[in-house]
Motif scaffolding. Structure first.
Motif, PDB file in Angstrom:
ATOM      1  N   ALA A  75       0.829  -1.206   0.000  1.00  0.00           N
ATOM      2  CA  ALA A  75       0.000   0.000   0.000  1.00  0.00           C
ATOM      3  C   ALA A  75       0.864   1.257   0.000  1.00  0.00           C
ATOM      4  CB  ALA A  75      -0.922  -0.004   1.220  1.00  0.00           C
ATOM      5  N   ARG A  76       1.906   1.235   0.784  1.00  0.00           N
ATOM      6  CA  ARG A  76       2.781   2.401   0.959  1.00  0.00           C
ATOM      7  C   ARG A  76       3.683   2.621  -0.252  1.00  0.00           C
ATOM      8  NH1 ARG A  76       3.754   1.192   5.876  1.00  0.00           N
ATOM      9  NH2 ARG A  76       5.379  -0.330   5.398  1.00  0.00           N
ATOM     10  N   TYR A  82      -3.230   2.811   1.063  1.00  0.00           N
ATOM     11  CA  TYR A  82      -4.335   2.068   1.669  1.00  0.00           C
ATOM     12  C   TYR A  82      -4.686   0.869   0.797  1.00  0.00           C
ATOM     13  CZ  TYR A  82      -7.571   3.950  -1.812  1.00  0.00           C
ATOM     14  OH  TYR A  82      -8.207   4.252  -3.004  1.00  0.00           O
ATOM     15  N   GLY A  83      -5.459  -0.053   1.376  1.00  0.00           N
ATOM     16  CA  GLY A  83      -6.002  -1.184   0.632  1.00  0.00           C
ATOM     17  C   GLY A  83      -7.462  -1.360   0.999  1.00  0.00           C
ATOM     18  N   HIS A  84      -8.178  -2.110   0.184  1.00  0.00           N
ATOM     19  CA  HIS A  84      -9.616  -2.309   0.384  1.00  0.00           C
ATOM     20  C   HIS A  84      -9.892  -3.793   0.576  1.00  0.00           C
ATOM     21  CE1 HIS A  84     -13.935  -1.658  -0.068  1.00  0.00           C
ATOM     22  NE2 HIS A  84     -13.956  -2.646  -0.959  1.00  0.00           N
ATOM     23  N   PHE A  85     -10.331  -4.183   1.782  1.00  0.00           N
ATOM     24  CA  PHE A  85     -10.676  -5.573   2.067  1.00  0.00           C
ATOM     25  C   PHE A  85     -12.091  -5.856   1.561  1.00  0.00           C
ATOM     26  CE2 PHE A  85      -7.270  -4.671   5.057  1.00  0.00           C
ATOM     27  CZ  PHE A  85      -6.485  -5.802   4.916  1.00  0.00           C
ATOM     28  N   THR A  86     -12.254  -7.015   0.923  1.00  0.00           N
ATOM     29  CA  THR A  86     -13.458  -7.299   0.153  1.00  0.00           C
ATOM     30  C   THR A  86     -14.338  -8.362   0.795  1.00  0.00           C
ATOM     31  OG1 THR A  86     -12.689  -9.167  -1.193  1.00  0.00           O
ATOM     32  CG2 THR A  86     -11.961  -6.957  -1.861  1.00  0.00           C
ATOM     33  N   THR A  87     -15.518  -8.537   0.211  1.00  0.00           N
ATOM     34  CA  THR A  87     -16.464  -9.538   0.690  1.00  0.00           C
ATOM     35  C   THR A  87     -16.043 -10.967   0.350  1.00  0.00           C
ATOM     36  OG1 THR A  87     -17.794  -9.182  -1.301  1.00  0.00           O
ATOM     37  CG2 THR A  87     -18.451  -7.986   0.676  1.00  0.00           C
ATOM     38  N   ARG A  88     -14.958 -11.148  -0.411  1.00  0.00           N
ATOM     39  CA  ARG A  88     -14.408 -12.492  -0.637  1.00  0.00           C
ATOM     40  C   ARG A  88     -13.188 -12.738   0.221  1.00  0.00           C
ATOM     41  NH1 ARG A  88     -17.207 -15.653  -2.455  1.00  0.00           N
ATOM     42  NH2 ARG A  88     -15.572 -17.190  -2.511  1.00  0.00           N
ATOM     43  N   GLN A  89     -13.048 -11.950   1.291  1.00  0.00           N
ATOM     44  CA  GLN A  89     -11.942 -12.090   2.236  1.00  0.00           C
ATOM     45  C   GLN A  89     -10.591 -11.837   1.570  1.00  0.00           C
ATOM     46  OE1 GLN A  89     -13.297 -16.102   3.740  1.00  0.00           O
ATOM     47  NE2 GLN A  89     -13.362 -15.085   5.726  1.00  0.00           N
ATOM     48  N   ASN A  90     -10.587 -11.075   0.492  1.00  0.00           N
ATOM     49  CA  ASN A  90      -9.372 -10.687  -0.205  1.00  0.00           C
ATOM     50  C   ASN A  90      -9.043  -9.228   0.109  1.00  0.00           C
ATOM     51  OD1 ASN A  90      -8.996 -13.165  -1.605  1.00  0.00           O
ATOM     52  ND2 ASN A  90     -10.503 -12.567  -3.136  1.00  0.00           N
ATOM     53  N   ILE A  91      -8.006  -8.699  -0.555  1.00  0.00           N
ATOM     54  CA  ILE A  91      -7.702  -7.278  -0.504  1.00  0.00           C
ATOM     55  C   ILE A  91      -7.445  -6.786  -1.918  1.00  0.00           C
ATOM     56  CG2 ILE A  91      -5.228  -7.624  -0.091  1.00  0.00           C
ATOM     57  CD1 ILE A  91      -5.302  -5.057   1.634  1.00  0.00           C
ATOM     58  N   GLN A  92      -7.898  -5.576  -2.200  1.00  0.00           N
ATOM     59  CA  GLN A  92      -7.683  -4.960  -3.501  1.00  0.00           C
ATOM     60  C   GLN A  92      -6.862  -3.685  -3.338  1.00  0.00           C
ATOM     61  OE1 GLN A  92     -11.988  -6.362  -5.402  1.00  0.00           O
ATOM     62  NE2 GLN A  92     -11.514  -4.185  -5.290  1.00  0.00           N
ATOM     63  N   PHE A  93      -5.964  -3.474  -4.296  1.00  0.00           N
ATOM     64  CA  PHE A  93      -5.240  -2.219  -4.403  1.00  0.00           C
ATOM     65  C   PHE A  93      -5.677  -1.539  -5.690  1.00  0.00           C
ATOM     66  CE2 PHE A  93      -2.474  -4.681  -1.562  1.00  0.00           C
ATOM     67  CZ  PHE A  93      -2.354  -3.766  -0.520  1.00  0.00           C
ATOM     68  N   ASN A  94      -6.152  -0.315  -5.556  1.00  0.00           N
ATOM     69  CA  ASN A  94      -6.837   0.352  -6.664  1.00  0.00           C
ATOM     70  C   ASN A  94      -5.946   1.188  -7.578  1.00  0.00           C
ATOM     71  OD1 ASN A  94      -9.553  -0.492  -6.087  1.00  0.00           O
ATOM     72  ND2 ASN A  94      -9.512   0.861  -4.314  1.00  0.00           N
ATOM     73  N   TRP A  95      -4.681   1.422  -7.192  1.00  0.00           N
ATOM     74  CA  TRP A  95      -3.885   2.374  -7.965  1.00  0.00           C
ATOM     75  C   TRP A  95      -2.487   1.890  -8.351  1.00  0.00           C
ATOM     76  CZ3 TRP A  95      -6.762   6.267  -9.622  1.00  0.00           C
ATOM     77  CH2 TRP A  95      -7.876   6.643  -8.870  1.00  0.00           C
ATOM     78  N   PRO A  96      -2.203   0.608  -8.446  1.00  0.00           N
ATOM     79  CA  PRO A  96      -0.837   0.226  -8.818  1.00  0.00           C
ATOM     80  C   PRO A  96      -0.566   0.512 -10.291  1.00  0.00           C
ATOM     81  CG  PRO A  96      -2.210  -1.714  -8.777  1.00  0.00           C
ATOM     82  CD  PRO A  96      -3.059  -0.580  -8.281  1.00  0.00           C
ATOM     83  N   ALA A  97       0.653   0.938 -10.603  1.00  0.00           N
ATOM     84  CA  ALA A  97       1.066   1.061 -12.001  1.00  0.00           C
ATOM     85  C   ALA A  97       1.301  -0.341 -12.551  1.00  0.00           C
ATOM     86  CB  ALA A  97       2.336   1.887 -12.099  1.00  0.00           C
ATOM     87  N   ASP A 350     -11.770  -0.187   3.977  1.00  0.00           N
ATOM     88  CA  ASP A 350     -10.460   0.403   3.728  1.00  0.00           C
ATOM     89  C   ASP A 350      -9.610   0.405   4.992  1.00  0.00           C
ATOM     90  OD1 ASP A 350     -11.192   0.889   1.134  1.00  0.00           O
ATOM     91  OD2 ASP A 350     -10.784   3.041   1.182  1.00  0.00           O
ATOM     92  N   ALA A 351      -8.308   0.162   4.823  1.00  0.00           N
ATOM     93  CA  ALA A 351      -7.341   0.290   5.918  1.00  0.00           C
ATOM     94  C   ALA A 351      -6.077   0.913   5.356  1.00  0.00           C
ATOM     95  CB  ALA A 351      -7.027  -1.061   6.539  1.00  0.00           C
ATOM     96  N   THR A 352      -5.495   1.831   6.103  1.00  0.00           N
ATOM     97  CA  THR A 352      -4.262   2.478   5.662  1.00  0.00           C
ATOM     98  C   THR A 352      -3.063   1.582   5.948  1.00  0.00           C
ATOM     99  OG1 THR A 352      -3.794   3.571   7.769  1.00  0.00           O
ATOM    100  CG2 THR A 352      -5.277   4.722   6.230  1.00  0.00           C
ATOM    101  N   ASP A 353      -1.937   1.930   5.340  1.00  0.00           N
ATOM    102  CA  ASP A 353      -0.709   1.187   5.604  1.00  0.00           C
ATOM    103  C   ASP A 353      -0.331   1.259   7.080  1.00  0.00           C
ATOM    104  OD1 ASP A 353      -0.207   3.969   5.049  1.00  0.00           O
ATOM    105  OD2 ASP A 353       1.933   3.533   5.001  1.00  0.00           O
ATOM    106  N   VAL A 354      -0.535   2.431   7.688  1.00  0.00           N
ATOM    107  CA  VAL A 354      -0.224   2.598   9.111  1.00  0.00           C
ATOM    108  C   VAL A 354      -1.117   1.690   9.953  1.00  0.00           C
ATOM    109  CG1 VAL A 354      -0.221   4.232  11.042  1.00  0.00           C
ATOM    110  CG2 VAL A 354       0.613   4.951   8.788  1.00  0.00           C
ATOM    111  N   GLN A 355      -2.385   1.631   9.614  1.00  0.00           N
ATOM    112  CA  GLN A 355      -3.305   0.771  10.361  1.00  0.00           C
ATOM    113  C   GLN A 355      -2.970  -0.699  10.181  1.00  0.00           C
ATOM    114  OE1 GLN A 355      -6.960   2.360   8.685  1.00  0.00           O
ATOM    115  NE2 GLN A 355      -7.425   3.483  10.570  1.00  0.00           N
ATOM    116  N   MET A 356      -2.620  -1.098   8.955  1.00  0.00           N
ATOM    117  CA  MET A 356      -2.257  -2.499   8.731  1.00  0.00           C
ATOM    118  C   MET A 356      -1.023  -2.880   9.524  1.00  0.00           C
ATOM    119  SD  MET A 356      -3.138  -3.361   4.735  1.00  0.00           S
ATOM    120  CE  MET A 356      -3.081  -1.789   3.880  1.00  0.00           C
ATOM    121  N   ASP A 357      -0.025  -2.000   9.574  1.00  0.00           N
ATOM    122  CA  ASP A 357       1.161  -2.273  10.380  1.00  0.00           C
ATOM    123  C   ASP A 357       0.804  -2.384  11.862  1.00  0.00           C
ATOM    124  OD1 ASP A 357       3.293  -2.555   8.591  1.00  0.00           O
ATOM    125  OD2 ASP A 357       3.597  -0.390   8.414  1.00  0.00           O
TER     126      ASP A 357
END
Length: 557
Positions: A75-76, A82-97, A350-357
């Motif tokens: 995420a950082r 930040y990342g977005h945790f989903t209803t399939r128990q996954n995580i999505q990142f919305n802005w990677p190049a 949503d959870a930030t990188d700081v929160q995930m750490d």
């Protein structure tokens, strides 16, 4: 939790190398976007409205602290923090190049993670009860079976190009916390009269534009036959599932059009050919996988109740959090904790990188180095000593994750909607945020009681609105966003599909409409303990339609 073996490491590393080469060829122009699409989808990469999105697999929602720290690092380093945790128990990142995604996948592989089969017409991430292995009401931990299914289904040559995506969920308790009846296959782990483990098998559930509740086709399937029977189901679906119309391609349509009795006959006939083949699970193999999921050694902590009693007297906030976000554990000196990702006015999931750490640190110190992602878009600490709950709460307060709203109206499920998703018709996030602010008072939320509110930005129903006690579906009408309200849905062991109560509401009207529904419920419930879903089932839609539209015959739009 499961650790990769030699095969897993080699398999994931090879896939990273292969996709790195494919990305390089796409960036150089050697292959077109159309040619690249099936390749990226095999590796969890979507093209959304504004950027590529990467969906990372978290099998049955189980994570270590090390893995959570890697998600924070991604995420950082590669996203917007930040990342977005989903209803399939996954995580999505919305802005990677796109150019960075191979590096992301290499980082993931270093902590035994990947993004394989998080998209495409294949068997997706197998999900399970987020309290698995900890719940007091559990017959057995369903995750070993989810892991067996994961290993069996990963790039399965026969099932890699199905008519449509395919989802499996497993639960091990009578209380269904995995929504198994709205999955293509739902498995309820149980014991028979002889004390043997097996599964009730449900087939043909799903949401989307044609929501359906799965049909039970086996009341008890011995555990040794799990792969044989699942293969039989998949073969019948792969043979007869529609490929000419993606809207009719899910197995739920096949069940509906063929009939449960006839489809069951075909599945049983196929199963008869497989029952004594190499797909039969040896008991030694099941127990070997089971050992990966052995619970931590939980030493007795009898000091917990005295500590909790004093802590509740000292802190009202802690007392509220303890009541709302902490559930009973199978060990009396321990508890399971829900970490809400639904703070007032925040984006659900949503959870930030700081929160995930921070959560990784808490899990490492107080939670035996284990975390879960729930399908309700929250995080779980499955094993916390009751004596440590106040310390956990204080640490969550420091990082803004101590909201005491689990299972209340502000614990909203919401998809990314039109802010990100190319398939969406309407925004989900602003609606969720506005409702959350309107019902910010914890005292009011507690007065309302358990209420599942779920929002989808299109008919694909990634926000599970069909099974919300109150569901909200964003649609487009004449170029404007409009929101339909459904009532009476539920995704537990008493699964029901919500009913559209009438015409849709403009964005600025939705929160008022939800408040009208809530106030109507409060006025008609038989007692303060009668939940919204129970009151709705008792009185039906009429009083809610009357309150919303001034008539019991409001035409849907």
């Amino acid at each position: 939790m499961y650790r990769y073996d030699e095969f897993d490491h080699a398999f994931v590393d090879a896939r990273v190398s292969e996709f790195s080469d494919q990305v390089a060829r796409r960036l150089s122009g050697e292959i077109t976007e159309d040619a690249f699409k099936p390749l990226r989808l095999m590796n969890g990469v979507y093209l959304q409205l504004h950027a590529y999105m990467l969906r990372i697999a978290i099998p049955y929602g189980t994570l270590s602290s090390k893995q959570m720290r890697m998600l924070a690092h991604i995420a950082r380093t590669y996203d917007k923090g930040y990342g977005h945790f989903t209803t399939r128990q996954n995580i999505q990142f919305n802005w990677p190049a796109l150019s960075d995604i191979p590096a992301v996948l290499r980082d993931l592989a270093s902590v035994e993670m990947h993004a394989i089969q998080t998209s495409g017409n294949c068997i997706r991430n197998v999900t399970a009860d987020h309290f698995a292995g900890a719940a007091a009401d559990e017959v057995a931990d369903p995750r070993p079976y989810a892991e067996i299914l994961r290993q069996w289904s990963s790039v399965h040559p026969e099932f890699s190009f199905l008519p449509r995506k395919f989802k499996i969920a497993v639960t091990g308790a009578e209380r269904d916390r995995a929504a198994i009846q709205v999955h293509d296959i739902g498995l309820h782990l149980k014991k028979n009269a002889a004390g043997e483990l097996g599964f009730a098998v449900y087939v043909g559930g799903g949401q989307g534009r044609t929501p359906m509740i799965a049909k039970k086709i086996r009341d008890f399937l011995p555990e040794k036959d799990l792969l044989s029977y699942t293969t039989a189901v998949m073969r019948v679906y792969n043979l007869h599932g529609r490929r000419d119309n993606k809207y009719k391609a899910r197995i739920k349509i096949l069940v509906h059009e063929t009939g449960t009795e006839e489809l069951t006959r075909q599945i049983e006939a196929e199963f008869a050919h497989l029952v004594d083949t190499e797909l039969k699970l040896p008991d030694t193999d099941i127990r070997a996988i089971e050992r990966y999921f052995a619970p931590p050694v939980l030493v007795e902590r009898p000091d917990g109740e005295a500590i909790l009693k004093q802590a509740q007297l000292d802190s009202r906030g802690f007392a509220e959090w303890l009541k709302q976000n902490v559930v009973t554990h199978r060990h009396p000196d321990y508890a399971a904790v829900t970490i809400s990702l639904k703070g007032v006015g925040e984006i659900p999931g949503d959870a930030t990188d700081v929160q995930m750490d921070a959560v990784a640190d808490i899990a490492e110190r107080y939670g035996f180095d284990e975390l879960r992602v729930s399908h309700e878009q929250n995080l779980i600490l499955p094993h916390v000593a009751r004596a440590d709950l106040k310390a956990v709460y204080d640490a969550l307060v420091e990082t803004g994750l101590a909201t005491a709203n689990s299972n209340l109206i502000s614990d909203i499920i919401a998809c990314p909607g039109l802010d990100f998703c190319a398939l969406a018709n309407a925004r989900s996030i602003p609606v969720a945020q506005d409702i959350s602010r309107r019902f910010a008072s914890l005292e009011r939320q507690r007065e309302i009681g358990e209420l599942k509110l779920k929002i989808s930005g299109c008919i694909n129903a990634c926000g599970h609105h069909h099974v919300g006690h109150i569901g909200i579906l964003g649609v487009e009408k004449k170029g404007a966003e409009l929101y339909q309200i459904t009532l009476g849905g539920s995704g537990d062991e008493h699964t029901s599909i919500g009913e559209i109560v009438g015409r849709g509401f403009a964005p600025e009207e939705v929160t008022d409409a939800v408040e009208t529904v809530v106030e109507t419920y409060l006025g008609l419930r038989s007692s303060p303990s009668e939940r919204f879903i129970d009151a709705y089932r008792r009185v039906g839609a009429a009083p809610f339609k009357e309150a919303l539209y001034g008539t019991t015959d409001a035409k849907a739009a």
